[in-house]
Design a protein around this motif. Structure first.
Motif, short mmCIF file in Angstrom:
data_model
loop_
_atom_site.label_atom_id
_atom_site.label_comp_id
_atom_site.label_asym_id
_atom_site.label_seq_id
_atom_site.Cartn_x
_atom_site.Cartn_y
_atom_site.Cartn_z
N ARG A 187 0.80 -1.11 -0.19
CA ARG A 187 -0.01 0.03 0.11
C ARG A 187 0.84 1.10 0.12
O ARG A 187 0.56 2.20 -0.72
CB ARG A 187 -0.79 0.00 1.18
N THR A 188 1.94 1.35 0.80
CA THR A 188 2.77 2.57 0.90
C THR A 188 3.33 2.75 -0.40
O THR A 188 3.57 3.98 -0.80
CB THR A 188 3.71 2.25 2.11
N ALA A 189 3.95 1.73 -1.02
CA ALA A 189 4.49 1.84 -2.34
C ALA A 189 3.58 2.19 -3.40
O ALA A 189 3.87 3.02 -4.31
CB ALA A 189 5.15 0.29 -2.70
N CYS A 190 2.13 1.77 -3.26
CA CYS A 190 1.43 2.51 -4.52
C CYS A 190 1.07 3.75 -3.99
O CYS A 190 0.95 4.61 -4.85
CB CYS A 190 -0.04 1.56 -4.01
N GLN A 191 1.07 4.10 -2.72
CA GLN A 191 0.82 5.84 -2.32
C GLN A 191 1.98 6.59 -2.87
O GLN A 191 1.97 7.64 -3.44
CB GLN A 191 0.75 5.90 -0.89
N GLY A 192 3.04 6.02 -2.74
CA GLY A 192 4.34 6.67 -3.35
C GLY A 192 4.28 6.97 -5.00
O GLY A 192 4.56 7.96 -5.32
N LYS A 193 3.66 5.94 -5.73
CA LYS A 193 3.86 5.95 -7.01
C LYS A 193 2.49 6.47 -7.62
O LYS A 193 2.68 7.25 -8.35
CB LYS A 193 3.69 4.52 -7.77
N PHE A 194 1.32 6.38 -7.02
CA PHE A 194 0.04 7.37 -7.45
C PHE A 194 -0.10 8.18 -6.36
O PHE A 194 -0.97 8.02 -5.30
CB PHE A 194 -1.09 6.23 -7.43
N GLU A 195 0.70 9.33 -6.35
CA GLU A 195 0.40 10.56 -5.62
C GLU A 195 -1.09 11.15 -5.18
O GLU A 195 -1.52 11.59 -4.10
CB GLU A 195 1.17 11.65 -5.80
N LEU A 196 -1.87 11.16 -6.30
CA LEU A 196 -3.27 11.66 -6.29
C LEU A 196 -4.25 10.68 -5.84
O LEU A 196 -5.12 10.98 -5.34
CB LEU A 196 -3.70 12.17 -7.78
N SER A 197 -3.78 9.42 -5.55
CA SER A 197 -4.81 8.47 -5.30
C SER A 197 -4.98 8.44 -3.85
O SER A 197 -4.14 8.52 -3.09
CB SER A 197 -4.39 6.92 -5.87
N THR A 198 -6.29 8.17 -3.40
CA THR A 198 -6.71 7.82 -2.00
C THR A 198 -6.92 6.36 -1.80
O THR A 198 -7.41 6.10 -0.44
CB THR A 198 -7.85 8.49 -1.59
#
Length: 856
Positions: free
Chosen positions: A812-823
């Motif tokens: 999840r953390t890796a995804c947050q870093g890649k997709f900055e606008l995503s919640t």
């Protein structure tokens, strides 16, 4: 002695015989109470008279006593199996219950004992059309014509029957005979005009263009055909097919009448030897010159300019697109990007559009400290920013799109379109909550705009906020409806039902999701049933051309995207519940209802009671109401969908909804995957492998197919008892072509991963197979961290959760870093806070509630 030919059990004395005729008369005049009284008088003396029992049952059915009436009809048929009246009544009852196959059987029985009964023959013809039994339809229409050749509709009915059965030559012959014998046709007769146009259509389909033109011109000259536009369209189309020189002039005449019809321009260019769907360098300039001439002649028409953009290329395209963009940006056309989006298939055209708009924007921009030049148009500036935001979002550069939108909002904060598109950008970037919040901001700029409120409701559904969406929809639905959702379902709103079903599915409420998908299926059943009335009406009123179009549309009805999507998702839910019956545990129905729905239910009950009281006061003696044969909508005994989810025969229900898709959506790989999932659980192994074959032909590299191939191979090898010898041989032969015996499933999975190592969905599929084959969890987890793709990241999170991976939070953390606008990858607590922020009370929301009663 009874009259000759009448069975003794059916014969009645003269008094009762007269009474029975009165029963028939009263039924036809809908004097149902009198008819019931007369029937009871006969049955007092002759309680086993089958025809009277059937008529009494029919009358009771019309009075709303359906079960009692149906039982009497069945009893009457058993007592007199050779009466056409009994079978006709039984057919009427079955037709009212939408049981068309059984109704036709009853009508066929009735015709055995009364072969020339016009009413029965007509009803049988309608049922044969509904069931697409065209050979039988031709025979029935022949009989009707033989019995009543003086009725014009019988001639047209036979021609239509031949047309539907594919025998156009016979349809032509019938129409020719009809036109020879018809007499005393009044001037401007609409019905005869339609018949003549239908005749020309048949000739066109037969390829007899010269004869079609002769018939068209003769009847156009005599004004027997009164639809002048249809005359011109038929003439232009037939001349083109016949390769006549006059075609060009015919199409030009149509363009002069309607300069914004694309089909007319395509026909005109086709008559000049230019196929716009297969343009070549040799005829490109010729087509562009023609379109240029038309744009000069019809300066207000946009069709020739837009078609020129499709056909032009290179420098010519850049030359044409710039004035097209400038004119529409100056006028402030919000749909400009939607208009030009199809051009983005060509990278060259896409870059030319970007350059043109960017250059225009640079001339409109100025530093904040410098006053605007006198000739600068602030409206054009805003719409240029808006267009570029759409452009960059389409290309996936969502951050750039939001920057442009924020700049536009700072300049003009009162334009709803800016907030609406910002919501769309955020939705695409994976922030459904921010999207819903921005769509709410757009809505507050015009609280009485239904479109804005509808979009806000839709975005709340996308964010999983079902209750908040229902509250918004309740502003515009009927106040006395059971609930806003119920009213939208009554209005057959496919888009709403699809969105709510998907929202419920994302929220994990399988019961309500299945209920909404089932509502979509019922709407398509209604669409299918609604055509029945047109089988008689269209022939009687001679609206034959549009009727033929209706039949063609109905034949492909279930290819509609809403049905395809709902059928696939419903079958997946049913399969999940079959695999894990615990999923069908009953939720608390009361807690699922929003406050708006509870309030609406109370209002609906009060309103219904008030209507009933007013009806009694207005007509206290009204006791003879005809409640009709049609099945009334049943009361909703399953408001939360639990009974539907817990119902029996889950797999059989899945088969039923998927069956139409084998022909209506046979090019959709997801259809065959869904069919496989059902077939393998029903132990229909040959059907399962055939579904895999279809999916393989459509997309051999499909990740879902890869998972199913391994699944089938493992199931087949582990079978202790194979099906019949022939089925086993066919199944083994089919699976060998897809997954050879010499390749183990482990090697097959490894090869698939090597071939598709750059595809995130393929990596996930291979990981799922590896886990099924018993691979260590650490190995599966490691492979998934190479699949950080926007389309599959959520599915990977769900899979990691399913296998209880300790590295789920890390992913999840890796995804947050890649997709900055995503919640979508926030922690559960942060997700709850984001969801709450969408519908948080603010002054604007309070104003909405205050005005809700005044909004229509």
């Amino acid at each position: 002695m009874p009259p000759a030919g009448i069975p003794p059990a059916r014969a009645l004395p003269s008094k009762e015989s007269s009474l029975f005729k009165e029963v028939l008369h009263y039924y036809e005049d809908r004097q149902l109470k009198k008819g019931l009284k007369a029937a009871d008088s006969i049955l007092k003396k002759f309680p086993n008279h089958g025809e009277t029992l059937c008529m009494k049952g029919l009358i009771l059915t019309h009075l709303g006593r359906r079960e009692e009436g149906l039982e009497l009809v069945k009893q009457g048929v058993r007592l007199d199996l050779t009466s056409h009246i009994c079978w006709h009544v039984f057919g009427l009852i079955q037709k009212g219950q939408k049981n068309y196959e059984e109704a036709l059987k009853s009508y066929t029985q009735a015709l055995r004992f009364d072969k020339e009964n016009m009413n029965i023959l007509r009803d049988a013809a309608h049922l044969q059309t509904q069931l697409r039994l065209y050979d039988g339809l031709v025979e029935t229409r022949h009989t009707l014509l033989r019995l009543r050749p003086q009725l014009r509709q019988n001639w047209i009915g036979l021609a239509v029957a031949y047309h539907l059965s594919g025998n156009l030559a016979e349809a032509k012959t019938v129409l020719e005979q009809f036109e020879r014998i018809v007499k005393n046709v009044p001037d401007y007769d609409v019905e005869m005009s339609e018949v003549l146009l239908y005749h020309i259509r048949v000739l066109e389909d037969l390829g007899e263009y010269t004869e079609a033109l002769t018939l068209l011109d003769a009847n156009a000259k005599s004004r027997a055909i009164i639809d002048r536009v249809a005359i011109q369209e038929f003439r232009a189309r037939i001349l083109s097919k016949a390769g006549k020189d006059e075609a060009q002039q015919a199409w030009q005449g149509l363009i002069e009448q309607n300069a914004d019809c694309y089909d007319y321009y395509k026909g005109y260019l086709s008559s000049r030897g230019v196929d716009v769907d297969a343009i070549t360098d040799e005829n490109r300039d010729k087509a562009l010159q023609s379109l240029h001439d038309f744009s000069q002649q019809f300066s207000k028409a946009s069709a020739p300019l837009r078609m020129a953009l499709e056909l032009a290329s290179g420098a010519k395209f850049a030359e044409l697109v710039q004035p097209y963009l400038e004119t529409r940006l100056e006028k402030g056309v919000p749909s400009l990007f939607a208009d030009l989006k199809s051009l983005y298939r060509s990278p060259e055209k896409r870059d030319a559009i970007e350059s043109a708009v960017t250059a225009l924007l640079s001339t409109l921009q100025h530093p904040p400290t410098v006053p605007s030049p006198p000739d600068t148009d602030p409206t054009e500036y805003i719409w240029a920013l808006y267009f570029l935001a759409q452009h960059y979002s389409f290309l996936g550069n969502h951050k750039k799109a939001i920057e442009l939108l924020d700049e536009a909002i700072a300049h003009t904060p009162t334009l709803p379109e800016l907030y609406m598109f910002k919501a769309r950008v955020l939705k695409r970037a994976g922030d459904p909550f921010g999207a819903a919040k921005n769509m709410d901001l757009a809505r507050t700029l015009d609280l009485q705009d239904r479109f804005l409120n509808t979009k806000a409701g839709k975005y709340r559904l996308r964010a999983g906020l079902v209750e908040g969406a229902v509250e918004l929809f309740g502003l515009f639905t009927k106040k006395d409806a059971q609930s806003p959702s119920h009213d939208l379902e009554d209005m057959q709103s496919l888009i709403y039902l699809t969105e709510e079903a998907d929202a419920q599915l994302r929220n994990g409420n399988l019961a309500m999701a299945l209920k909404k998908y089932d509502a979509i299926h019922k709407i398509f059943d209604v669409f299918e049933d609604d055509q029945f009335d047109f089988h008689g009406y269209s022939v009687r009123k001679f609206t034959v051309n549009i009727y033929m179009n209706l039949i063609q549309w109905e034949d492909t009805l279930r290819s509609h995207p809403a049905y395809v999507h709902s059928a696939i998702e419903a079958s997946r839910i049913l399969v999940r519940v079959y695999d894990d019956p615990k999923l069908a545990s009953k939720p608390s129905s009361e807690s699922e209802l929003s406050s708006a729905e509870k309030k609406a239910k109370k209002k609906a009950k009060k309103a219904e009671k008030k209507v009933q009281e007013e009806a009694k006061k207005a007509n206290p003696n009204a006791t003879n109401e005809d409640k009709g044969l049609d099945v009334s909508p049943p009361k909703d005994e399953d408001p939360d969908g639990t009974k539907l989810l817990q119902g029996p025969d889950l797999l059989e229900r899945a088969v039923k909804v998927l069956k139409p898709l084998t022909t209506m959506a046979k090019d959709n790989v997801n259809v065959w995957i869904a069919i496989y999932d059902v077939a393998i659980r029903r132990k229909k192994y040959l059907q399962a492998v055939q579904a895999l074959n279809h999916a393989h032909m459509l997309n051999a590299d499909s990740p879902e197919l890869h998972i199913r191939l391994v699944d089938f191979k493992r199931r087949w090898l582990s079978l202790s008892e194979k099906p019949s010898e022939d089925a086993s041989l066919a199944t083994s032969s089919a699976i060998l072509k897809l997954l050879p015996d010499e390749v183990s499933v482990e090697v097959f999975n490894s090869q698939y991963l090597q071939h598709h190592s750059s595809r995130a969905d393929a990596i996930l599929a291979a990981a799922k197979v590896s886990r099924t084959l018993g691979a260590p969890r650490e190995e599966v987890e490691a492979s998934l961290f190479n699949a950080l793709n926007a389309d599959t990241a959520l599915a990977i999170v769900a899979f990691l959760s399913e296998i209880r991976s300790p590295r789920e939070e890390e992913f999840r953390t890796a995804c947050q870093g890649k997709f900055e606008l995503s919640t979508l990858f926030l922690s559960p607590a942060d997700l709850a806070a984001a969801r709450k922020a969408v519908v948080q009370k603010d002054p604007v929301a309070e104003a909405v509630e205050d005005k809700a009663e005044t909004i229509s």
